[in-house]
Motif scaffolding. Structure first.
Motif, mmCIF file in Angstrom:
data_model
loop_
_atom_site.group_PDB
_atom_site.id
_atom_site.type_symbol
_atom_site.label_atom_id
_atom_site.label_comp_id
_atom_site.label_asym_id
_atom_site.label_seq_id
_atom_site.Cartn_x
_atom_site.Cartn_y
_atom_site.Cartn_z
ATOM 1 N N PRO A 145 43.894 20.021 7.393
ATOM 2 C CA PRO A 145 43.398 19.675 6.055
ATOM 3 C C PRO A 145 41.877 19.556 5.951
ATOM 4 O O PRO A 145 41.340 19.590 4.847
ATOM 5 C CB PRO A 145 44.069 18.332 5.774
ATOM 6 C CG PRO A 145 44.316 17.748 7.126
ATOM 7 C CD PRO A 145 44.639 18.917 8.008
ATOM 8 N N HIS A 146 41.173 19.432 7.044
ATOM 9 C CA HIS A 146 39.719 19.299 6.983
ATOM 10 C C HIS A 146 38.992 20.637 7.101
ATOM 11 O O HIS A 146 37.771 20.682 7.072
ATOM 12 C CB HIS A 146 39.218 18.335 8.064
ATOM 13 C CG HIS A 146 39.664 16.934 7.816
ATOM 14 N ND1 HIS A 146 39.103 16.135 6.848
ATOM 15 C CD2 HIS A 146 40.650 16.203 8.383
ATOM 16 C CE1 HIS A 146 39.714 14.966 6.835
ATOM 17 N NE2 HIS A 146 40.661 14.986 7.752
ATOM 18 N N PHE A 147 39.764 21.714 7.224
ATOM 19 C CA PHE A 147 39.114 23.017 7.281
ATOM 20 C C PHE A 147 38.727 23.420 5.861
ATOM 21 O O PHE A 147 39.583 23.485 4.975
ATOM 22 C CB PHE A 147 40.047 24.069 7.893
ATOM 23 C CG PHE A 147 39.366 25.382 8.117
ATOM 24 C CD1 PHE A 147 38.470 25.545 9.154
ATOM 25 C CD2 PHE A 147 39.612 26.456 7.279
ATOM 26 C CE1 PHE A 147 37.824 26.751 9.360
ATOM 27 C CE2 PHE A 147 38.978 27.673 7.472
ATOM 28 C CZ PHE A 147 38.083 27.826 8.511
ATOM 29 N N PRO A 148 37.443 23.703 5.609
ATOM 30 C CA PRO A 148 36.970 23.982 4.241
ATOM 31 C C PRO A 148 37.196 25.443 3.840
ATOM 32 O O PRO A 148 36.275 26.257 3.832
ATOM 33 C CB PRO A 148 35.482 23.642 4.336
ATOM 34 C CG PRO A 148 35.120 24.001 5.749
ATOM 35 C CD PRO A 148 36.341 23.661 6.571
ATOM 36 N N ILE A 169 40.284 32.582 16.538
ATOM 37 C CA ILE A 169 39.079 31.741 16.630
ATOM 38 C C ILE A 169 39.526 30.295 16.672
ATOM 39 O O ILE A 169 40.209 29.814 15.760
ATOM 40 C CB ILE A 169 38.127 31.970 15.446
ATOM 41 C CG1 ILE A 169 37.658 33.434 15.403
ATOM 42 C CG2 ILE A 169 36.930 31.012 15.533
ATOM 43 C CD1 ILE A 169 36.774 33.760 14.216
ATOM 44 N N GLU A 170 39.128 29.598 17.718
ATOM 45 C CA GLU A 170 39.476 28.188 17.930
ATOM 46 C C GLU A 170 38.253 27.312 17.693
ATOM 47 O O GLU A 170 37.197 27.539 18.283
ATOM 48 C CB GLU A 170 39.963 27.967 19.368
ATOM 49 C CG GLU A 170 41.220 28.725 19.729
ATOM 50 C CD GLU A 170 42.475 27.885 19.596
ATOM 51 O OE1 GLU A 170 42.389 26.706 19.202
ATOM 52 O OE2 GLU A 170 43.559 28.434 19.911
ATOM 53 N N LEU A 171 38.396 26.316 16.838
ATOM 54 C CA LEU A 171 37.355 25.311 16.645
ATOM 55 C C LEU A 171 37.750 24.072 17.439
ATOM 56 O O LEU A 171 38.876 23.592 17.320
ATOM 57 C CB LEU A 171 37.223 24.954 15.166
ATOM 58 C CG LEU A 171 36.862 26.104 14.227
ATOM 59 C CD1 LEU A 171 36.920 25.640 12.784
ATOM 60 C CD2 LEU A 171 35.494 26.656 14.555
ATOM 61 N N VAL A 172 36.831 23.571 18.256
ATOM 62 C CA VAL A 172 37.132 22.369 19.023
ATOM 63 C C VAL A 172 37.305 21.221 18.038
ATOM 64 O O VAL A 172 36.423 20.937 17.218
ATOM 65 C CB VAL A 172 36.019 22.059 20.054
ATOM 66 C CG1 VAL A 172 36.274 20.720 20.732
ATOM 67 C CG2 VAL A 172 35.939 23.177 21.096
ATOM 68 N N ASN A 173 38.475 20.593 18.094
ATOM 69 C CA ASN A 173 38.816 19.494 17.196
ATOM 70 C C ASN A 173 40.024 18.791 17.803
ATOM 71 O O ASN A 173 40.960 19.449 18.261
ATOM 72 C CB ASN A 173 39.148 20.022 15.800
ATOM 73 C CG ASN A 173 39.403 18.937 14.787
ATOM 74 O OD1 ASN A 173 40.427 18.263 14.839
ATOM 75 N ND2 ASN A 173 38.493 18.781 13.845
ATOM 76 N N MET A 198 42.550 31.406 12.195
ATOM 77 C CA MET A 198 41.791 30.194 12.479
ATOM 78 C C MET A 198 42.698 29.144 13.114
ATOM 79 O O MET A 198 43.809 28.908 12.648
ATOM 80 C CB MET A 198 41.185 29.627 11.187
ATOM 81 C CG MET A 198 40.130 30.520 10.557
ATOM 82 S SD MET A 198 38.759 30.960 11.662
ATOM 83 C CE MET A 198 38.261 29.360 12.278
ATOM 84 N N HIS A 199 42.170 28.533 14.156
ATOM 85 C CA HIS A 199 42.878 27.494 14.900
ATOM 86 C C HIS A 199 41.955 26.306 15.100
ATOM 87 O O HIS A 199 40.736 26.418 14.980
ATOM 88 C CB HIS A 199 43.235 27.991 16.312
ATOM 89 C CG HIS A 199 44.076 29.203 16.364
ATOM 90 N ND1 HIS A 199 45.454 29.146 16.436
ATOM 91 C CD2 HIS A 199 43.755 30.528 16.390
ATOM 92 C CE1 HIS A 199 45.939 30.375 16.506
ATOM 93 N NE2 HIS A 199 44.935 31.228 16.480
ATOM 94 N N CYS A 200 42.538 25.183 15.485
ATOM 95 C CA CYS A 200 41.754 24.134 16.126
ATOM 96 C C CYS A 200 42.437 23.871 17.457
ATOM 97 O O CYS A 200 43.642 24.073 17.607
ATOM 98 C CB CYS A 200 41.612 22.884 15.275
ATOM 99 S SG CYS A 200 42.990 21.747 15.264
ATOM 100 N N THR A 201 41.650 23.450 18.423
ATOM 101 C CA THR A 201 42.168 23.314 19.782
ATOM 102 C C THR A 201 43.204 22.208 19.918
ATOM 103 O O THR A 201 44.071 22.284 20.769
ATOM 104 C CB THR A 201 41.029 23.032 20.772
ATOM 105 O OG1 THR A 201 40.346 21.838 20.359
ATOM 106 C CG2 THR A 201 40.068 24.223 20.847
ATOM 107 N N GLU A 202 43.101 21.182 19.096
ATOM 108 C CA GLU A 202 43.938 19.982 19.217
ATOM 109 C C GLU A 202 43.856 19.417 20.637
ATOM 110 O O GLU A 202 44.832 18.944 21.203
ATOM 111 C CB GLU A 202 45.389 20.244 18.806
ATOM 112 C CG GLU A 202 45.526 20.489 17.318
ATOM 113 C CD GLU A 202 46.878 20.127 16.774
ATOM 114 O OE1 GLU A 202 47.112 18.920 16.528
ATOM 115 O OE2 GLU A 202 47.709 21.031 16.594
ATOM 116 N N LEU A 203 42.647 19.458 21.177
ATOM 117 C CA LEU A 203 42.327 18.915 22.497
ATOM 118 C C LEU A 203 41.002 18.173 22.375
ATOM 119 O O LEU A 203 40.230 18.405 21.446
ATOM 120 C CB LEU A 203 42.235 20.045 23.527
ATOM 121 C CG LEU A 203 43.562 20.776 23.801
ATOM 122 C CD1 LEU A 203 43.316 22.056 24.581
ATOM 123 C CD2 LEU A 203 44.537 19.867 24.541
#
Length: 192
Positions: free
Chosen positions: A170-173, A93-97, A31-36
């Protein structure tokens, strides 16, 4: 074989250059977040060539936008470049964040404040359900931050080190996600 019709497939221009792999070698979701700031910026970054020999770049397999739409940029049978030392056996898997954008490595900007949307988390649940059927060898799930513990000098003060990767943050549940999947969480203390 079940299909997930809500996946928008738009392979990256270099996807055909990525290494082919057998799906039964894939055991991990990272799991990733885009940081974009948005999906368009993530796509622009994903299309950049970072590896001249193979003419490929850095990208996850799937991206989930704020509205819950799911985009596949790399086929499952190709090795995407998303997590050092874990690419061959994993699906990214990237979540836009927005994460720490645009000061990823600034020592006073290491807090990730944006929450994930309910639509993203619902789409993630559906995607994980699809993937565990499509790729029966999947066993584990991890955060990028669990697997890449590299610390680097801060961009504003080289005497201070910051963690290179903090996503999904930290906000990933985690518990909510783990309650909805058969995958078990993996971290650097419990390698594959």
């Amino acid at each position: 074989m079940p299909d997930c019709p809500d996946i928008q497939r738009l392979p990256l221009p270099y996807a055909h250059n990525l290494e082919i792999r057998a799906l039964d070698a894939v055991s991990l979701v990272v799991m990733h977040c885009t940081e974009l700031p948005d999906l368009a910026t993530a796509r622009e970054f994903g299309e950049r060539i970072h590896y001249t020999e193979s003419q490929t770049g850095n990208s996850g397999h799937f991206y989930i936008d704020l509205d819950g739409s799911v985009h596949q940029w790399v086929p499952l049978d190709r090795v995407a470049h998303h997590t050092r030392n874990f690419n061959a056996q994993s699906i990214g898997i990237e979540l836009v964040n927005i994460g720490r954008y645009p000061n990823w490595l600034h020592s006073r900007h290491q807090t990730m404040a944006a929450a994930y949307t309910p639509a993203q988390l619902s789409a993630l649940e559906g995607l994980l359900g699809f993937l565990t059927v499509r790729v029966p060898s999947l066993r584990h799930i991890a955060g990028h931050e669990d697997l890449d513990l590299t610390r680097v000098p801060a961009e504003d003060n080289p005497d201070i080190e910051v963690q290179r990767k903090l996503d999904p943050g930290p906000h990933f549940p985690w518990q909510q996600v783990l309650d909805k999947t058969r995958l078990t969480r993996l971290d650097s203390a419990r390698p594959l």
